[in-house]
Design an enzyme around this catalytic site. Sequence first.
Site, mmCIF file in Angstrom:
data_model
loop_
_atom_site.group_PDB
_atom_site.id
_atom_site.type_symbol
_atom_site.label_atom_id
_atom_site.label_comp_id
_atom_site.label_asym_id
_atom_site.label_seq_id
_atom_site.Cartn_x
_atom_site.Cartn_y
_atom_site.Cartn_z
ATOM 1 N N GLU A 141 -15.136 27.436 -4.432
ATOM 2 C CA GLU A 141 -15.009 27.490 -5.928
ATOM 3 C C GLU A 141 -13.800 28.779 -6.324
ATOM 4 O OE1 GLU A 141 -17.686 28.743 -9.666
ATOM 5 O OE2 GLU A 141 -18.285 29.839 -7.874
ATOM 6 N N GLU A 238 -24.875 28.867 -15.543
ATOM 7 C CA GLU A 238 -24.289 30.180 -14.939
ATOM 8 C C GLU A 238 -23.659 30.898 -16.035
ATOM 9 O OE1 GLU A 238 -22.296 31.434 -10.627
ATOM 10 O OE2 GLU A 238 -21.150 30.198 -11.941
#
Length: 262
Positions: A141, A238
């Site tokens: 990521e 998130e």
Amino acid sequence: MQLNANLEWLYGHLPLDQRFAAAAADGFAGVEMLQPYEQAPAAYAEALRAHGLTAVLHNTPIRPDSPGRLGWAAVPGSQAEFRECFDRARAVAEATGSRRIHVMAGDCRGHEASACRQALDQNLAWALRHAESDDLVLMLEPLNRADMPGYFYWLPEQALDVIRAFDTPRLRLQFDLYHCVKEGLDLAQELERCRGFIGHVQLAGAPDRHEPDLSRDGLLATVAALPAAGYDSWLGCEYKPRSTAAEGLAWAAPLRQQGLLS
């Protein structure tokens, strides 16, 4: 697609044992766990079972106030630390059934980029052998430079370069729309660039990382285009709720209206 809750971001104000119950009460079927290492892996597995939740993803361990504050995978000279941390992540995966592990690359300030890439390649080659035997998918990521200065990659194309080099379905991109927007990227262009390589998607509203506003930054169009780009799985929430997680979930109404959520 289904929404999943990031337990730390949405429910971090609660004691650990209450976060699972809160996510289930708010209607989530799956959860992400940033650092599920405060208790033994069996404790997380029991909490998931008790509340009927699926473990979607967890990160490799980090160590605040150390060279591993953002992970170890791309930090030169940290092979032993990486392997120890990855084995801990594997133990959580085995206990909970979580099949996605986000491999944290690390804060690489003070190191040559070529040395960091060599360390990352060596560590991933070792980890991927275990991913194959354990039926895991490892995630890379990119993290934006404003929030995570020094992280090894901050653009999807940088992580994709690593993923393409290994050429295995066991290594995939964690495509976080928030980090892309914070880097000033065009989401439609990035989605097209990442087509076929996405293993997990996360979202939050930029710039303050609260609930997503789907009318901004091309978020709604990007999420709607995910299935055609080869992704039809979890959407990780998130973000920091402005009030409570339950009250903030109204942001997802347009996704339901378009039939994008199951």
